[in-house]
Scaffold this motif. Structure first.
Motif, PDB file in Angstrom:
ATOM      1  N   SER A 135      28.918  28.508  37.438  1.00  0.00           N
ATOM      2  CA  SER A 135      28.306  27.203  37.858  1.00  0.00           C
ATOM      3  C   SER A 135      29.358  26.139  38.087  1.00  0.00           C
ATOM      4  O   SER A 135      28.828  25.136  38.660  1.00  0.00           O
ATOM      5  N   HIS A 136      30.482  26.297  37.665  1.00  0.00           N
ATOM      6  CA  HIS A 136      31.537  25.145  37.926  1.00  0.00           C
ATOM      7  C   HIS A 136      32.425  25.622  39.088  1.00  0.00           C
ATOM      8  O   HIS A 136      33.424  24.888  39.395  1.00  0.00           O
ATOM      9  N   GLU A 137      32.135  26.600  39.877  1.00  0.00           N
ATOM     10  CA  GLU A 137      33.006  26.885  40.888  1.00  0.00           C
ATOM     11  C   GLU A 137      32.729  25.900  42.321  1.00  0.00           C
ATOM     12  O   GLU A 137      31.579  25.351  42.330  1.00  0.00           O
ATOM     13  N   THR A 138      33.827  25.547  42.668  1.00  0.00           N
ATOM     14  CA  THR A 138      33.540  24.610  43.767  1.00  0.00           C
ATOM     15  C   THR A 138      33.975  24.844  45.286  1.00  0.00           C
ATOM     16  O   THR A 138      33.598  24.616  46.357  1.00  0.00           O
ATOM     17  N   GLU A 139      34.970  26.124  45.380  1.00  0.00           N
ATOM     18  CA  GLU A 139      35.383  26.710  46.574  1.00  0.00           C
ATOM     19  C   GLU A 139      35.729  28.020  46.279  1.00  0.00           C
ATOM     20  O   GLU A 139      36.070  28.325  44.992  1.00  0.00           O
ATOM     21  N   PHE A 140      36.212  28.687  47.343  1.00  0.00           N
ATOM     22  CA  PHE A 140      36.791  30.087  47.187  1.00  0.00           C
ATOM     23  C   PHE A 140      38.183  30.067  48.124  1.00  0.00           C
ATOM     24  O   PHE A 140      38.113  29.234  49.112  1.00  0.00           O
ATOM     25  N   VAL A 141      39.179  30.560  47.568  1.00  0.00           N
ATOM     26  CA  VAL A 141      40.315  30.508  48.311  1.00  0.00           C
ATOM     27  C   VAL A 141      40.430  32.165  48.983  1.00  0.00           C
ATOM     28  O   VAL A 141      40.633  32.984  48.001  1.00  0.00           O
ATOM     29  N   TRP A 142      40.647  32.211  50.152  1.00  0.00           N
ATOM     30  CA  TRP A 142      40.567  33.771  50.731  1.00  0.00           C
ATOM     31  C   TRP A 142      41.847  33.865  51.041  1.00  0.00           C
ATOM     32  O   TRP A 142      42.511  33.165  52.121  1.00  0.00           O
ATOM     33  N   LEU A 143      42.538  34.967  50.937  1.00  0.00           N
ATOM     34  CA  LEU A 143      43.928  35.264  51.196  1.00  0.00           C
ATOM     35  C   LEU A 143      43.846  36.309  52.301  1.00  0.00           C
ATOM     36  O   LEU A 143      45.121  36.487  52.734  1.00  0.00           O
ATOM     37  N   GLU A 144      42.857  36.946  52.860  1.00  0.00           N
ATOM     38  CA  GLU A 144      42.588  37.745  53.691  1.00  0.00           C
ATOM     39  C   GLU A 144      41.577  37.399  54.647  1.00  0.00           C
ATOM     40  O   GLU A 144      40.690  36.715  54.402  1.00  0.00           O
ATOM     41  N   ARG A 153      42.039  26.008  35.938  1.00  0.00           N
ATOM     42  CA  ARG A 153      40.915  25.833  36.751  1.00  0.00           C
ATOM     43  C   ARG A 153      41.173  26.180  38.270  1.00  0.00           C
ATOM     44  O   ARG A 153      40.339  26.611  38.943  1.00  0.00           O
ATOM     45  N   LYS A 154      42.129  26.018  38.662  1.00  0.00           N
ATOM     46  CA  LYS A 154      42.399  26.053  40.035  1.00  0.00           C
ATOM     47  C   LYS A 154      43.995  26.538  40.384  1.00  0.00           C
ATOM     48  O   LYS A 154      44.710  26.952  39.281  1.00  0.00           O
ATOM     49  N   LEU A 182      37.590  26.211  40.110  1.00  0.00           N
ATOM     50  CA  LEU A 182      36.835  25.578  39.223  1.00  0.00           C
ATOM     51  C   LEU A 182      36.751  23.951  39.330  1.00  0.00           C
ATOM     52  O   LEU A 182      37.866  23.474  39.583  1.00  0.00           O
ATOM     53  N   GLY A 183      35.807  23.294  39.290  1.00  0.00           N
ATOM     54  CA  GLY A 183      35.817  21.779  39.087  1.00  0.00           C
ATOM     55  C   GLY A 183      36.189  21.341  37.935  1.00  0.00           C
ATOM     56  O   GLY A 183      36.375  22.009  36.921  1.00  0.00           O
ATOM     57  N   PRO A 184      36.497  19.986  37.672  1.00  0.00           N
ATOM     58  CA  PRO A 184      37.136  19.435  36.757  1.00  0.00           C
ATOM     59  C   PRO A 184      36.172  19.375  35.570  1.00  0.00           C
ATOM     60  O   PRO A 184      36.634  19.308  34.420  1.00  0.00           O
ATOM     61  N   ASP A 185      34.847  19.346  35.738  1.00  0.00           N
ATOM     62  CA  ASP A 185      34.065  19.711  34.410  1.00  0.00           C
ATOM     63  C   ASP A 185      33.892  21.029  33.652  1.00  0.00           C
ATOM     64  O   ASP A 185      33.199  21.141  32.843  1.00  0.00           O
ATOM     65  N   GLY A 241      41.174  29.091  24.991  1.00  0.00           N
ATOM     66  CA  GLY A 241      41.696  28.096  26.044  1.00  0.00           C
ATOM     67  C   GLY A 241      41.798  28.472  27.127  1.00  0.00           C
ATOM     68  O   GLY A 241      42.271  27.536  28.189  1.00  0.00           O
ATOM     69  N   THR A 242      41.149  29.680  27.778  1.00  0.00           N
ATOM     70  CA  THR A 242      41.075  30.195  29.067  1.00  0.00           C
ATOM     71  C   THR A 242      39.696  29.664  30.010  1.00  0.00           C
ATOM     72  O   THR A 242      38.835  29.336  29.192  1.00  0.00           O
ATOM     73  N   PHE A 243      39.816  29.874  31.175  1.00  0.00           N
ATOM     74  CA  PHE A 243      38.657  29.646  32.017  1.00  0.00           C
ATOM     75  C   PHE A 243      38.309  30.933  32.435  1.00  0.00           C
ATOM     76  O   PHE A 243      39.071  31.630  33.069  1.00  0.00           O
ATOM     77  N   ARG A 244      37.045  31.052  32.769  1.00  0.00           N
ATOM     78  CA  ARG A 244      36.249  32.237  33.457  1.00  0.00           C
ATOM     79  C   ARG A 244      36.258  31.986  34.855  1.00  0.00           C
ATOM     80  O   ARG A 244      35.658  31.052  35.407  1.00  0.00           O
ATOM     81  N   ARG A 245      37.094  32.650  35.796  1.00  0.00           N
ATOM     82  CA  ARG A 245      37.212  32.472  37.043  1.00  0.00           C
ATOM     83  C   ARG A 245      36.878  33.860  38.007  1.00  0.00           C
ATOM     84  O   ARG A 245      37.449  34.706  37.442  1.00  0.00           O
TER      85      ARG A 245
END
Length: 133
Positions: A11-20, A38-39, A56-59, A67-71
Motif C-alpha cells: 500500500s505504500h508503493e509509489t513507483e516501480f523502477v524497471w531495469l529491462e 524505502r527507495k 516506497l513513499g515516506p509514510d 528496522g527493514t521495509f517490505r518492498r
C-alpha cells in the motif's frame, strides 16, 4: 506468489523502477523482500537477475523488530523463458510469476495467457483481442 502478497503490504508503493524492457518479458517473478531502505536499487542475492523493484513513499514504516521495509523485487532465473524459450517454462510460468503489464504500484498483478505461454483463447481471437493487452 502474487496471491500471497497482501494488499496492505504494498500500500505504500509509489513507483516501480524497471531495469529491462518489459516488452521483451512475458513474465517476471515477484517477491516481497525485507530491505534496509524505502527507495534505491536493492542488493540482489539470488541466481539470475533483478529486472525491477518498488519505491516506497515516506509514510512507509519500517518493521519494529528488524528496522527493514517490505518492498517488491522483480527478477528472473537463468532457466526462465526469456533465456530458454523452449525450456522448462515454454508453456507455463513459475508460481510467483506475473505478467509485468498487469503491474502498477499498489496493484498485485496477475498471470495472463501470455505469461503462461499459451496462445490467445478462442474468445479473445473472436473479439480481435491480441496480447499483450
Amino acid at each position: 506468489m502474487s496471491s500471497l502478497i497482501d494488499a496492505d503490504e504494498i500500500s505504500h508503493e509509489t513507483e516501480f523502477v524497471w531495469l529491462e524492457d518489459l516488452d521483451q518479458l512475458d513474465y517476471v517473478r515477484q517477491s516481497l523482500d525485507r530491505l534496509p531502505t524505502r527507495k534505491g536499487k536493492p542488493a540482489y542475492h539470488r541466481d539470475g537477475r533483478m529486472v525491477g523493484y518498488a519505491i516506497l513513499g515516506p509514510d512507509a514504516k519500517p518493521s519494529r523488530v528488524s528496522g527493514t521495509f517490505r518492498r517488491r523485487v522483480f527478477w528472473l532465473l537463468p532457466h526462465d523463458r526469456d533465456t530458454e524459450p523452449e525450456g522448462l517454462y515454454a508453456k507455463s510460468a513459475p508460481a510467483e510469476a506475473i505478467d509485468p503489464r498487469t503491474l502498477q504500484p499498489r496493484v498485485k498483478g496477475y498471470k495472463t495467457e501470455r505469461s503462461e505461454g499459451g496462445p490467445p483463447s478462442a474468445a479473445m481471437q473472436e473479439l480481435g483481442i491480441q496480447l499483450p493487452l
